[in-house]
Design a protein around this motif. Structure first.
Motif, mmCIF file in Angstrom:
data_model
loop_
_atom_site.group_PDB
_atom_site.id
_atom_site.type_symbol
_atom_site.label_atom_id
_atom_site.label_comp_id
_atom_site.label_asym_id
_atom_site.label_seq_id
_atom_site.Cartn_x
_atom_site.Cartn_y
_atom_site.Cartn_z
ATOM 1 N N VAL A 7 0.885 -1.166 0.000
ATOM 2 C CA VAL A 7 0.000 0.000 0.000
ATOM 3 C C VAL A 7 0.920 1.212 0.000
ATOM 4 C CG1 VAL A 7 -1.829 1.237 1.204
ATOM 5 C CG2 VAL A 7 -1.777 -1.259 1.282
ATOM 6 N N ARG A 16 -4.146 5.908 -2.071
ATOM 7 C CA ARG A 16 -2.906 5.139 -1.976
ATOM 8 C C ARG A 16 -2.964 4.010 -2.987
ATOM 9 N NH1 ARG A 16 -1.686 4.893 4.472
ATOM 10 N NH2 ARG A 16 0.353 4.312 3.697
ATOM 11 N N ASP A 35 -9.401 1.885 4.481
ATOM 12 C CA ASP A 35 -9.174 0.467 4.759
ATOM 13 C C ASP A 35 -10.190 -0.394 4.010
ATOM 14 O OD1 ASP A 35 -7.081 1.045 6.448
ATOM 15 O OD2 ASP A 35 -8.130 0.481 8.285
ATOM 16 N N ASP A 55 -3.046 -5.545 9.403
ATOM 17 C CA ASP A 55 -1.962 -5.113 10.281
ATOM 18 C C ASP A 55 -0.845 -6.148 10.392
ATOM 19 O OD1 ASP A 55 -3.022 -2.565 11.031
ATOM 20 O OD2 ASP A 55 -4.525 -3.637 12.194
ATOM 21 N N TRP A 62 2.901 -1.191 4.491
ATOM 22 C CA TRP A 62 2.272 0.134 4.430
ATOM 23 C C TRP A 62 3.378 1.169 4.262
ATOM 24 C CZ3 TRP A 62 -2.969 0.956 4.549
ATOM 25 C CH2 TRP A 62 -3.758 -0.124 4.917
ATOM 26 N N ARG A 66 0.721 3.444 8.536
ATOM 27 C CA ARG A 66 -0.582 2.783 8.457
ATOM 28 C C ARG A 66 -1.748 3.768 8.374
ATOM 29 N NH1 ARG A 66 -4.903 0.768 8.246
ATOM 30 N NH2 ARG A 66 -5.669 -1.129 9.182
ATOM 31 N N TRP A 68 -4.289 6.854 7.496
ATOM 32 C CA TRP A 68 -4.717 7.536 6.264
ATOM 33 C C TRP A 68 -4.607 9.027 6.474
ATOM 34 C CZ3 TRP A 68 -5.732 5.084 1.827
ATOM 35 C CH2 TRP A 68 -5.923 3.698 1.898
#
Length: 75
Positions: A7, A16, A35, A55, A62, A66, A68
């Motif tokens: 990502v 992303r 997500d 996760d 990521w 992680r 946003w």
């Protein structure tokens, strides 16, 4: 083992890029804005429980962290 899903870092618009490693090469899955979008891409790529790997660094890398980053300049 390297992560199978990457990502990318958030863009200025908040999206992303999401890609998967398949057969030794990177394959774009799309641009995610949450997500939920990542989960949809992973499910379409064949993962049966994508919520469980969000996760897990063995599955997902990521870039840029992680969290946003919401788009700016709206409202």
């Amino acid at each position: 083992m390297a992560a199978l899903i990457v990502v990318g870092e958030p863009t200025g618009a908040g999206g992303r890029r999401v890609s998967a490693m398949r057969r030794g090469r990177e394959e774009p899955l799309g641009t995610a804005f949450s997500d939920h979008d990542v989960i949809v891409f992973l499910r379409a790529a064949g993962l049966s429980d994508p919520e469980e790997v969000l996760d897990d660094p063995r599955w997902i890398q990521w870039c840029g962290g992680r969290a946003w980053n919401p788009p700016t300049g709206h409202g």
